[in-house]
Design an enzyme around this catalytic site. Structure first.
Site, PDB file in Angstrom:
ATOM      1  N   GLU A 159       0.811  -1.227   0.000  1.00  0.00           N
ATOM      2  CA  GLU A 159       0.000   0.000   0.000  1.00  0.00           C
ATOM      3  C   GLU A 159       0.844   1.277   0.000  1.00  0.00           C
ATOM      4  O   GLU A 159       0.708   2.148   0.856  1.00  0.00           O
ATOM      5  CB  GLU A 159      -0.933  -0.036   1.207  1.00  0.00           C
ATOM      6  CG  GLU A 159      -1.831  -1.249   1.208  1.00  0.00           C
ATOM      7  CD  GLU A 159      -2.661  -1.405   2.476  1.00  0.00           C
ATOM      8  OE1 GLU A 159      -2.665  -0.485   3.310  1.00  0.00           O
ATOM      9  OE2 GLU A 159      -3.301  -2.458   2.635  1.00  0.00           O
ATOM     10  N   GLU A 280      -6.563 -10.620  -0.178  1.00  0.00           N
ATOM     11  CA  GLU A 280      -7.221 -10.330   1.101  1.00  0.00           C
ATOM     12  C   GLU A 280      -8.736 -10.188   0.950  1.00  0.00           C
ATOM     13  O   GLU A 280      -9.371  -9.345   1.551  1.00  0.00           O
ATOM     14  CB  GLU A 280      -6.655  -9.041   1.704  1.00  0.00           C
ATOM     15  CG  GLU A 280      -5.155  -9.010   1.833  1.00  0.00           C
ATOM     16  CD  GLU A 280      -4.623  -7.742   2.474  1.00  0.00           C
ATOM     17  OE1 GLU A 280      -5.436  -6.947   2.989  1.00  0.00           O
ATOM     18  OE2 GLU A 280      -3.400  -7.541   2.475  1.00  0.00           O
TER      19      GLU A 280
HETATM   20  O1  G3I Z   1      -5.761  -6.699  20.370  1.00  0.00           O
HETATM   21  C1  G3I Z   1      -4.448  -6.213  20.285  1.00  0.00           C
HETATM   22  C2  G3I Z   1      -3.979  -5.562  21.566  1.00  0.00           C
HETATM   23  O2  G3I Z   1      -4.016  -6.545  22.609  1.00  0.00           O
HETATM   24  C3  G3I Z   1      -2.568  -5.074  21.364  1.00  0.00           C
HETATM   25  O3  G3I Z   1      -2.092  -4.448  22.519  1.00  0.00           O
HETATM   26  C4  G3I Z   1      -2.505  -4.099  20.177  1.00  0.00           C
HETATM   27  C5  G3I Z   1      -1.072  -3.700  19.907  1.00  0.00           C
HETATM   28  O4  G3I Z   1      -1.086  -2.877  18.723  1.00  0.00           O
HETATM   29  O5  G3I Z   1      -3.012  -4.741  18.995  1.00  0.00           O
HETATM   30  C6  G3I Z   1      -4.338  -5.208  19.136  1.00  0.00           C
HETATM   31  O6  G3I Z   1      -4.610  -5.914  18.003  1.00  0.00           O
HETATM   32  C7  G3I Z   1      -5.106  -5.246  16.869  1.00  0.00           C
HETATM   33  C8  G3I Z   1      -4.977  -6.317  15.786  1.00  0.00           C
HETATM   34  O7  G3I Z   1      -5.491  -5.827  14.558  1.00  0.00           O
HETATM   35  C9  G3I Z   1      -5.678  -7.614  16.219  1.00  0.00           C
HETATM   36  O8  G3I Z   1      -6.942  -7.681  15.740  1.00  0.00           O
HETATM   37  C10 G3I Z   1      -4.275  -4.031  16.429  1.00  0.00           C
HETATM   38  O9  G3I Z   1      -4.422  -2.987  17.336  1.00  0.00           O
HETATM   39  C11 G3I Z   1      -4.760  -3.575  15.055  1.00  0.00           C
HETATM   40  O10 G3I Z   1      -3.902  -2.574  14.551  1.00  0.00           O
HETATM   41  C12 G3I Z   1      -4.729  -4.735  14.073  1.00  0.00           C
HETATM   42  O11 G3I Z   1      -5.317  -4.311  12.839  1.00  0.00           O
HETATM   43  C13 G3I Z   1      -4.813  -4.973  11.700  1.00  0.00           C
HETATM   44  C14 G3I Z   1      -4.822  -3.963  10.554  1.00  0.00           C
HETATM   45  O12 G3I Z   1      -4.320  -4.582   9.364  1.00  0.00           O
HETATM   46  C15 G3I Z   1      -3.956  -2.755  10.886  1.00  0.00           C
HETATM   47  O13 G3I Z   1      -4.146  -1.829   9.813  1.00  0.00           O
HETATM   48  C16 G3I Z   1      -5.703  -6.146  11.316  1.00  0.00           C
HETATM   49  O14 G3I Z   1      -5.632  -7.169  12.289  1.00  0.00           O
HETATM   50  C17 G3I Z   1      -5.262  -6.727   9.973  1.00  0.00           C
HETATM   51  O15 G3I Z   1      -6.185  -7.698   9.532  1.00  0.00           O
HETATM   52  C18 G3I Z   1      -5.191  -5.615   8.918  1.00  0.00           C
HETATM   53  O16 G3I Z   1      -4.718  -6.166   7.759  1.00  0.00           O
HETATM   54  C19 G3I Z   1      -4.410  -5.248   6.695  1.00  0.00           C
HETATM   55  C20 G3I Z   1      -3.312  -5.865   5.877  1.00  0.00           C
HETATM   56  O17 G3I Z   1      -2.191  -6.106   6.688  1.00  0.00           O
HETATM   57  C21 G3I Z   1      -2.977  -4.993   4.690  1.00  0.00           C
HETATM   58  N1  G3I Z   1      -4.170  -4.754   3.889  1.00  0.00           N
HETATM   59  C22 G3I Z   1      -5.259  -4.143   4.644  1.00  0.00           C
HETATM   60  C23 G3I Z   1      -5.637  -5.034   5.806  1.00  0.00           C
HETATM   61  C24 G3I Z   1      -6.783  -4.412   6.565  1.00  0.00           C
HETATM   62  O18 G3I Z   1      -6.371  -3.199   7.159  1.00  0.00           O
END
Ligand code: G3I
Length: 623
Positions: A159, A280
């Site tokens: 991205e 994805e």
């Molecule tokens: O729950 C935890 C917390 O316990 C921890 O302290 C914290 C630390 O940052 O993270 C928390 O987890 C969250 C994680 O998702 C688990 O669900 C994160 O805050 C959060 O940032 C994370 O979001 C991820 C997102 O990318 C970030 O932009 C998503 O899981 C993930 O599926 C998503 O994936 C992205 C791809 O990598 C790239 N393409 C887009 C896609 C969707 O945004």
């Protein structure tokens, strides 16, 4: 007793095939994003038995959702943490799944020491371009080296293009704040300097991995896709090591590419020799009272079916992935409050209408046979990516809808040769019809003609004669041709047949000198000898006739890199490596002496020819 080497076991008749089985029959890997507690117990989905079951039975590929991102893998500037990634790799290997790596360079999910969650301060705020360059190079090198041989493809850069002004890159610590000193910032092609450099570092760390640029809103024609296409065109023209583009496919009912537009984008990349992975996919629905209406689900079904169909139709679409295993671990509800129901499995891990849409698409033949490089694999070890002279291949997918309904096994012709037309099927390598050992709609086993020896690549194509008849040449209306694909030719792709044709477990191995089949009830003793049968050994001294039975023992032409072997990790003396007398040229026979000091029981056996190793998981029973 010589072993009879049949084709890979055809799929048993299934009432409800899994996505994994249906996709395998089309020669395309299908996967899901997976989490294993990289952020702690709250997202340790792999520990959930239902999650693990759906992931391992419905998919043959997985991609760490977060476990290979910077905030997990480099918790401090001097330390790396690959444990969550290793856990997912181990799970994938246990279930015979591919692993897609994600991602090496992104502006999000960076560790706090590098960019604090406040967005200000941290290492990046004071580092020089040179320091950032060293940091990125060290990270990419460390991570790609660590997972080399385990991750078949990487999202190297994720991205990078701006949504608002797609012809330029988004601001990021890697591009211009402060950047790594590789971009001019003038909006020209050189703006992609840091992207190019990331690809070069990744290739240096694992030359065998496929390297992808991954982004969203590039699935249909538009300025952002054009910007990516221009970058890829520039990279290809200058030999920058890029293999593919990831179309993320995060869709909603009001935003998805038309089939024609998606196909057009794939074809423009195909023209550059670039693969496309759907990386994805999810289709989010705006819920009311937590549920979706049937009207919404019907639209979602059509979108899932269209995207999978276009991917199956386009030869360079070589992987399909959804972003999450079930509604429980989907990112959608947290990212888009009020939205959900985006995936093929629901909160109870039950298949949704989206599942049915994907299965329907997978079970519907295209208007012509589609040959994909991912469908061309070694018939013993299922390794893909390249072919070797004499290698017995299993080619999946191209014959789906265009092949004999029932399995057809070879019959030697009057001259004692394997046929080059079987059940109406032919497979060509640079126009040369290959000997065939097995044919059924969805799978054909072919022996790579030895004529490809010495070539850099070979062009492969498929033809099917509806009347099942002989092949005097393409008969309009009576025969149909697939597209052609080009694959690299290598000296050897060694693999050992498994007795159950699964590619893993007890090998096709005879104890010597009684030629009895090695098994737990018939183990071989220390200092004893075994004969191992496989394929992919390459050419033999004195040459070999395509499709003929080997008249006698002919050593591999692998000199000076004679085959080596290990059993239980211990070196095993190779007493013979070459053709298997009485079996078709292309079958590899390797005779080994059992080393001393092995623990009784099943011991892993690996054959190495040059830099190529046979597949993991084959065992020999030792007493
Ligand atoms: O729950 C935890 C917390 O316990 C921890 O302290 C914290 C630390 O940052 O993270 C928390 O987890 C969250 C994680 O998702 C688990 O669900 C994160 O805050 C959060 O940032 C994370 O979001 C991820 C997102 O990318 C970030 O932009 C998503 O899981 C993930 O599926 C998503 O994936 C992205 C791809 O990598 C790239 N393409 C887009 C896609 C969707 O945004």
């Amino acid at each position: 007793m010589a072993l009879v080497l049949a084709g890979a076991a055809p799929l048993a008749a299934q009432t409800t095939p899994t996505l994994r089985q249906a996709a395998a029959a089309r020669g395309i890997p299908i996967g899901a994003a997976a989490s294993d507690g990289e952020y702690g117990p709250s997202n340790d989905w792999l520990a959930n038995p239902q999650y693990a079951s759906v992931l391992s039975t419905q998919y043959d590929m997985l991609e760490p959702d977060n476990a290979m991102k910077w905030d997990v893998t480099q918790p401090t500037i001097d330390t790396y943490n690959f444990v969550p990634g290793d856990t997912l790799v181990a799970f994938a290997q246990k279930y015979g799944m591919l692993v897609r790596g994600h991602n090496l360079c992104w502006y999000q999910q960076l560790p706090g020491w590098l960019v604090p969650s406040s967005g200000t301060g941290g290492y990046a705020s004071t580092a020089s371009e040179a320091q950032m360059s060293t940091l990125l190079q060290n990270h990419i090198t460390a991570e790609v080296t660590h997972f080399a041989g385990q991750v078949f493809a990487w999202d190297v850069v994720n991205e990078a293009f701006s949504d608002s002004t797609p012809t330029t890159l988004r601001d990021s610590i890697w591009y211009n704040k402060p950047g790594i000193g590789a971009s001019t910032g003038n909006g020209a092609a050189t703006d992609t300097g840091y992207i190019e450099q990331a690809f070069r570092w990744a290739h240096a760390a694992d030359p065998n991995a496929l390297l992808f640029y991954n982004d969203y809103s590039i699935e249909g024609p538009g300025p952002k896709f054009t910007a990516v296409l221009n970058m890829v065109t520039d990279f290809v023209s200058r030999g920058v090591p890029i293999n593919g583009v990831g179309f993320e496919m995060h869709l909603e009912l009001g935003g998805y590419p038309s089939p024609a537009g998606l196909a057009q984008n794939m074809q423009q990349l195909a023209a550059l020799g670039i693969q496309v992975h759907i990386t994805e996919m999810d289709v989010r629905l705006q819920l009311s009272n937590g549920t979706a209406t049937q009207a919404q689900l019907t639209q979602q079904v059509q979108i899932y079916q269209n995207i999978m169909t276009v991917c199956l139709q386009q030869p360079n679409c070589t992987a399909f992935q959804v972003w999450g295993v079930s509604y429980n671990d989907s990112w959608i509800p947290s990212a888009f409050p009020g939205y959900g129901a985006a995936l093929p499995f629901d909160f109870n891990y039950q298949p949704t209408q989206a599942f049915t849409a994907l299965l329907t698409a997978l079970q519907t033949p295209e208007s012509a046979p589609v040959l994909k490089t991912t469908g061309v694999v070694n018939s013993a070890g299922y390794q893909g990516g390249a072919v070797a002279p004499g290698e017995i291949l299993a080619i999946f997918g191209v014959g789906y809808g265009y092949g004999p309904a029932d399995p057809v096994n070879y019959q030697l012709d009057a001259n004692g040769m394997f046929p080059t037309s079987l059940g109406g099927v032919q497979v060509f390598f640079d126009g040369v019809p290959a000997p065939l050992s097995y044919a059924q709609a969805g799978q054909v086993n072919a022996v790579v003609p030895f004529e490809v020896a010495g070539k850099q690549q070979t062009v492969i194509a498929y033809r099917y004669y509806y009347n099942g008849g002989p092949a005097p040449g393409p008969l309009p209306g009576l025969s149909i041709n697939s597209n052609a694909v080009t694959m690299p030719v290598v000296a050897a792709v060694p693999a050992i047949f498994a007795l159950n044709a699964s590619g893993s477990g007890p090998g096709a191995i005879e104890n010597w000198p009684d030629y009895s089949i090695n098994s737990a009830s018939n183990p071989v003793g220390a200092n004893g000898y075994i004969q191992i049968f496989g394929t992919g050994g390459g050419t033999v001294v004195g040459g070999a006739a395509d499709g003929a039975l080997a008249p006698g023992a002919a050593w591999l032409s692998a000199s000076p890199t004679w085959p080596t072997a290990t059993i239980g990790g211990l070196p095993a003396t190779v007493t013979y490596a070459g053709s298997a007398p009485g079996l078709v040229n292309g079958v590899l026979q390797v005779n080994l002496q059992i080393p001393q000091g092995l623990t009784p029981g099943p011991q892993p056996v690996v054959i190495t020819i040059g830099s190529a190793q046979s597949q993991p998981g084959i065992t020999v029973a030792v007493k």
